[in-house]
Motif scaffolding. Structure first.
Motif, PDB file in Angstrom:
ATOM      1  N   PHE A  20      47.386  14.591  57.224  1.00  0.00           N
ATOM      2  CA  PHE A  20      47.882  13.709  56.503  1.00  0.00           C
ATOM      3  C   PHE A  20      48.590  12.311  56.755  1.00  0.00           C
ATOM      4  N   LYS A  21      49.580  13.276  58.211  1.00  0.00           N
ATOM      5  CA  LYS A  21      50.165  11.877  58.875  1.00  0.00           C
ATOM      6  C   LYS A  21      49.347  11.263  59.714  1.00  0.00           C
ATOM      7  N   ALA A  22      48.545  11.654  60.733  1.00  0.00           N
ATOM      8  CA  ALA A  22      47.654  10.836  60.886  1.00  0.00           C
ATOM      9  C   ALA A  22      46.995   9.811  60.417  1.00  0.00           C
ATOM     10  N   LEU A  23      46.041   9.973  59.486  1.00  0.00           N
ATOM     11  CA  LEU A  23      45.841   9.041  58.772  1.00  0.00           C
ATOM     12  C   LEU A  23      46.429   8.335  57.609  1.00  0.00           C
ATOM     13  N   ILE A  24      47.717   8.542  57.314  1.00  0.00           N
ATOM     14  CA  ILE A  24      48.132   8.242  56.626  1.00  0.00           C
ATOM     15  C   ILE A  24      49.317   7.967  56.775  1.00  0.00           C
ATOM     16  N   THR A  25      51.075   8.632  57.558  1.00  0.00           N
ATOM     17  CA  THR A  25      51.994   8.004  57.688  1.00  0.00           C
ATOM     18  C   THR A  25      52.696   7.644  58.576  1.00  0.00           C
ATOM     19  N   ASP A  26      51.447   8.835  59.274  1.00  0.00           N
ATOM     20  CA  ASP A  26      51.863   7.990  61.519  1.00  0.00           C
ATOM     21  C   ASP A  26      50.753   7.401  61.729  1.00  0.00           C
ATOM     22  N   ASN A  27      50.194   6.399  60.640  1.00  0.00           N
ATOM     23  CA  ASN A  27      48.367   5.914  61.293  1.00  0.00           C
ATOM     24  C   ASN A  27      48.585   4.642  61.785  1.00  0.00           C
ATOM     25  N   HIS A  28      49.887   3.861  62.194  1.00  0.00           N
ATOM     26  CA  HIS A  28      50.148   3.219  63.165  1.00  0.00           C
ATOM     27  C   HIS A  28      50.212   3.185  64.659  1.00  0.00           C
ATOM     28  N   ALA A 143      40.683  14.250  63.732  1.00  0.00           N
ATOM     29  CA  ALA A 143      40.507  15.597  63.936  1.00  0.00           C
ATOM     30  C   ALA A 143      40.364  16.527  65.193  1.00  0.00           C
ATOM     31  N   ASP A 144      39.892  15.618  65.789  1.00  0.00           N
ATOM     32  CA  ASP A 144      39.006  16.055  67.234  1.00  0.00           C
ATOM     33  C   ASP A 144      40.100  15.793  68.360  1.00  0.00           C
TER      34      ASP A 144
END
Length: 154
Positions: A20-28, A143-144
Motif C-alpha cells: 500500500f505504501k509503495a503503490l499508493i502513499t509513497d509511490n513518488h 513487490a520484487d
C-alpha cells in the motif's frame, strides 16, 4: 455513456502495509526506481483525498485524482482524469485497490477498474488489456523491489 468494469487480483509475498505504501502513499519515491518508463510521480495540491497524482512517463503522462484513502485498512480509490490512456472512447477510469492479508504473510491486491465511456462507445476486455497487463507487471516489479529492499516502506 456506459460503464465497463474489470476485476483483477494479484498475489504478492509482501505485506499489505508495504505494498500500500509503495503503490499508493509513497509511490513518488518508489515507482521511478521500479520502472524505467516512470520518470516521476508528483502530487498536485494537498496530499490525500482531492489531490492529483501526476505520473510522467518517458512517452507520456497521466493524472489521477485521489477520491478515497484508508491507510488503516489499505484501501484506495482514484480516478484517471487525464492522460494518454484517455482516448476518444474513454471519459475517465475509476479504480479501487484493496490490499488484503494472505494467509502466508503476503497480500492479495484486488483491483476494480470502471471505464466510463463517451457516448455509445463500447469497450471489450481486449481494448484495455495492454494497459492492465502493464499495471500488473508494475505491481509485480514493485513487490520484487520491496523483497530485495526490506527497509523500503517498512
Amino acid at each position: 455513456m456506459g460503464v465497463f468494469s474489470f476485476f483483477h487480483e494479484l498475489k504478492t509475498n509482501v505485506s499489505p502495509k508495504r505494498m500500500f505504501k509503495a503503490l499508493i502513499t509513497d509511490n513518488h519515491d518508489v515507482l521511478p526506481k521500479v520502472s524505467p518508463s516512470i520518470k516521476s510521480v508528483e502530487t498536485i495540491g494537498d496530499v490525500g483525498v482531492g489531490s492529483i497524482k501526476l505520473t510522467n512517463f518517458s512517452d507520456g503522462y497521466m493524472k489521477n485524482r485521489v477520491d478515497f484513502l484508508d491507510a488503516e485498512n489499505y484501501v484506495s480509490k482514484f480516478t484517471l482524469v487525464e492522460g494518454d490512456a484517455i482516448d476518444d472512447k474513454v471519459e475517465k477510469v475509476c479504480y479501487e485497490m484493496k490490499f488484503e492479508d494472505s494467509k502466508d504473510g503476503g497480500c492479495v491486491i484486488k483491483i476494480t477498474s470502471d471505464y466510463h465511456t463517451k457516448g455509445d462507445a463500447v469497450l471489450k476486455e481486449e481494448d484495455v488489456k495492454a494497459g492492465q497487463d502493464h499495471a500488473i507487471e508494475l505491481y509485480k516489479a514493485c513487490a520484487d523491489y520491496l523483497v530485495a529492499n526490506p527497509h523500503i516502506c517498512a
